[in-house]
Design a protein around this motif. Structure first.
Motif, PDB file in Angstrom:
ATOM      1  N   ASN A 193      22.141  -2.452  23.761  1.00  0.00           N
ATOM      2  CA  ASN A 193      22.813  -3.738  23.525  1.00  0.00           C
ATOM      3  C   ASN A 193      23.237  -4.420  24.822  1.00  0.00           C
ATOM      4  O   ASN A 193      24.067  -5.324  24.801  1.00  0.00           O
TER       5      ASN A 193
ATOM      6  N   THR B 293      16.931  -2.083  15.911  1.00  0.00           N
ATOM      7  CA  THR B 293      18.299  -1.932  15.415  1.00  0.00           C
ATOM      8  C   THR B 293      18.625  -0.463  15.194  1.00  0.00           C
ATOM      9  O   THR B 293      19.616   0.049  15.724  1.00  0.00           O
TER      10      THR B 293
ATOM     11  N   MET C 164      26.155  -4.446  16.513  1.00  0.00           N
ATOM     12  CA  MET C 164      25.152  -3.451  16.134  1.00  0.00           C
ATOM     13  C   MET C 164      25.702  -2.496  15.080  1.00  0.00           C
ATOM     14  O   MET C 164      25.095  -2.265  14.027  1.00  0.00           O
TER      15      MET C 164
ATOM     16  N   GLY D 204      23.119  -9.251  23.331  1.00  0.00           N
ATOM     17  CA  GLY D 204      23.377  -7.986  22.646  1.00  0.00           C
ATOM     18  C   GLY D 204      24.862  -7.723  22.477  1.00  0.00           C
ATOM     19  O   GLY D 204      25.702  -8.233  23.221  1.00  0.00           O
ATOM     20  N   SER D 205      25.203  -6.889  21.497  1.00  0.00           N
ATOM     21  CA  SER D 205      26.600  -6.563  21.222  1.00  0.00           C
ATOM     22  C   SER D 205      26.686  -5.228  20.502  1.00  0.00           C
ATOM     23  O   SER D 205      26.128  -5.071  19.411  1.00  0.00           O
ATOM     24  N   ALA D 206      27.393  -4.265  21.099  1.00  0.00           N
ATOM     25  CA  ALA D 206      27.562  -2.955  20.466  1.00  0.00           C
ATOM     26  C   ALA D 206      28.359  -3.065  19.178  1.00  0.00           C
ATOM     27  O   ALA D 206      28.065  -2.387  18.183  1.00  0.00           O
TER      28      ALA D 206
ATOM     29  N   GLY E  70      22.896  -7.466  17.063  1.00  0.00           N
ATOM     30  CA  GLY E  70      23.397  -6.334  17.836  1.00  0.00           C
ATOM     31  C   GLY E  70      22.501  -6.073  19.028  1.00  0.00           C
ATOM     32  O   GLY E  70      22.932  -6.146  20.174  1.00  0.00           O
ATOM     33  N   HIS E  71      21.247  -5.759  18.754  1.00  0.00           N
ATOM     34  CA  HIS E  71      20.276  -5.603  19.840  1.00  0.00           C
ATOM     35  C   HIS E  71      20.062  -6.960  20.500  1.00  0.00           C
ATOM     36  O   HIS E  71      20.013  -7.071  21.724  1.00  0.00           O
TER      37      HIS E  71
END
Length: 210
Positions: A162, A153, A172, A167-169, A132-133
Motif C-alpha cells: 500500500n 488486494t 486495505m 494506497g492505504s493500509a 487499499g492497494h
C-alpha cells in the motif's frame, strides 16, 4: 455444479497472473488483467479457438495493464475497470510505469461503479470496490462458480502493498473485511500474483488481517 472454467498465464517481469474465464461449452473468453505481451496472450488463446469478448482490470498498475492495448487491438474487446481508478490509468506517474522507464497510460472503454454487475461470455461478474492497494482497486466475484479474482488486494496469506500512490493500509484492511470476508468461506480466490487460496483459509491464516 457450475460449468465456468478459469485458466491462468503468468506473464511479465513481476510474474503477474493473467486469468481467462469461459464456459465449458463456449469459445468466448473474458480476460482479467493483461500484465504484458498482449499479442502473445491473444495468440495463445486463439490457438485454442477462444475469442476474447471482454477485458476486466483489477487496477491500473503497470504490471497489470502493459499488455492491454495489444490485446484490445487484436480482439476488439472492450476494457472495464472501477471508476475511481481513472486517474491512475491516465497517469504514468501514478501507475508507476514512469518509474519503470516504460510509461503507459490507458483509456478504459467503460468504468464501473461499486456493486455493478456485468455479463460477458455468458458469465455474470460483480465488481467489488476494494480500495487499499490503489484508490480504485477492485475485485470481480462470480457467484455462480464461487470464484473471486482479487487482483493485488488479497493474496495467499498476504495482502497487496500500500506504499504506492493512492494506497492505504487502513482502506486495505477495511476492504478485505467488509467486502471479501463476507463471501462464503469456500469461495476460491485467484490473486494477481502467486497461487490461489480461499476466503476461509485467509480468514484463519492471513497474518496481515489479525
Amino acid at each position: 455444479m457450475s460449468d465456468i472454467k478459469i485458466g491462468r498465464m503468468v506473464v511479465g517481469i513481476y510474474a503477474t497472473n493473467c486469468y481467462f474465464l469461459y464456459r465449458a461449452d463456449s469459445k468466448e473468453v473474458v480476460v482479467v488483467d493483461v500484465p504484458d505481451e498482449g499479442r502473445m496472450i491473444a495468440n495463445k488463446l486463439a490457438q485454442y479457438g477462444f475469442k476474447v469478448v471482454g477485458i476486466l482490470l483489477t487496477h491500473g498498475h503497470f504490471d497489470h495493464i502493459w499488455g492491454v492495448s495489444e490485446l484490445r487491438s487484436a480482439s476488439s474487446a472492450k476494457v472495464y475497470a472501477y471508476t475511481k481508478e481513472e486517474p491512475i490509468m491516465q497517469s504514468a506517474r501514478l501507475n508507476v510505469s514512469e518509474r519503470m522507464r516504460r510509461p503507459v497510460t490507458l483509456k478504459v472503454n467503460k468504468y464501473l461503479e461499486d456493486g455493478d454487475e456485468i455479463e460477458l461470455a455468458g458469465i455474470k461478474f460483480k465488481m467489488l470496490a476494494t480500495p487499499g492497494h490503489t484508490r480504485g482497486s477492485c475485485c470481480y466475484y462470480v457467484e455462480e462458480a464461487g470464484m473471486l479474482v482479487s487482483g493485488d488486494t488479497l493474496f495467499l496469506e498476504s495482502v497487496g502493498r500500500n506504499d504506492f500512490p493512492t494506497g492505504s493500509a487502513t482502506d486495505m484492511k477495511r476492504s478485505i473485511r467488509e467486502k471479501l470476508f463476507v463471501l462464503p468461506d469456500d469461495t476460491k480466490v485467484y490473486p494477481g500474483h502467486g497461487d490461489e487460496t480461499t476466503i476461509g483459509h485467509e480468514k484463519q491464516y492471513n497474518p496481515f488481517l489479525v
